[in-house]
Design an enzyme around this catalytic site. Sequence first.
Site, short mmCIF file in Angstrom:
data_model
loop_
_atom_site.label_atom_id
_atom_site.label_comp_id
_atom_site.label_asym_id
_atom_site.label_seq_id
_atom_site.Cartn_x
_atom_site.Cartn_y
_atom_site.Cartn_z
N LYS A 69 47.88 39.01 38.58
CA LYS A 69 47.84 39.81 39.82
C LYS A 69 49.11 39.58 40.63
O LYS A 69 49.77 38.55 40.49
CB LYS A 69 46.61 39.49 40.67
N ASP A 106 41.04 32.54 44.00
CA ASP A 106 41.46 33.83 43.45
C ASP A 106 40.50 34.35 42.37
O ASP A 106 40.65 35.47 41.88
CB ASP A 106 42.86 33.74 42.81
#
Length: 285
Positions: free
Chosen positions: A17, A138
């Site tokens: 990401k 995350d």
Amino acid sequence: MLEKKLMKEIHIKAAAKINWSLEITGRREDGYHLLRSLMQQVSLYDSLDLKLAEEDRCFCSALVDQENLAFRAWLALKRQLSLEECLEIHIRKQIPIGAGLAGGSADAAAVLMGANQLLSLGLSSEDLCLLGLSLGADIPFCLRGGACLVEGIGELLQDLAKIPSYWLVLANPGFSVGTPQVFREYDRVGSRQKVDIPAVVDCLEMGQRELLPSLWGNQLYEAACNLYPSLSRIPEFFLSLGLQPLMSGSGGSFFALCEGQAQAEAAAAELRRHVHWAAAVQTLN
Ligand code: C5P
């Protein structure tokens, strides 16, 4: 049950990401920081194989057993559900480590989803998110995927489905950046970066690439550069190519928007002359 017996092995791709912006909005009593960020997966993947085995083992092209967040995710899931099965996990890393690209979290999310499927555990996304969050901030985003506005310490997710696909160039200095250290340094030095996340979302959705660099920001940038001074040289390499860079996560990777695949690949080739690693990637929805 039948499926459980038939399925012995599963192959999963775990995507990296980027943070289109990152703003720190507060600090919890346990030391974790509250943030507002815009995260999106990109086409850079680790690949994982999970298979039933006689004992739990993890083979990784870069890290060993217990240090590996993905392996820890499996052991935590196994403990929580008192499972008797054992898994052998093979990880081939492409995502740089300690790079602000959530490589470790993506692998852990892939293991949680893969084990849920392989062993027909029937866990909901919420169950997986709760367990994931206890392992890393995350991981809830990596379980959800796509593009999200992320708040809390990383557990409050709002899907952003209208962002068109973009080509980016990513660069990494080749050393790991310590996330806890960067957050601690942020507490000391703060940030002068101004971030307008709603405007960044609007720009991304409307494809107004040229406006983004005046609106986006990463409030961990100064802290990361204080701890790792060589990071502050990386933006120069992008700027010399006419590209505006932004640091991802707690660093040390940077990315810039490109006009298309050809520009992203040419920029990656150019950046590789100055930094350890660079790649052209596309955003995922
Ligand atoms: O949860 P994760 O392993 O990604 O975070 C590593 C460290 O980074 C935490 O132990 C914490 O010190 C810091 N962190 C934070 N606030 C967040 C995420 C991480 O302070 N939202």
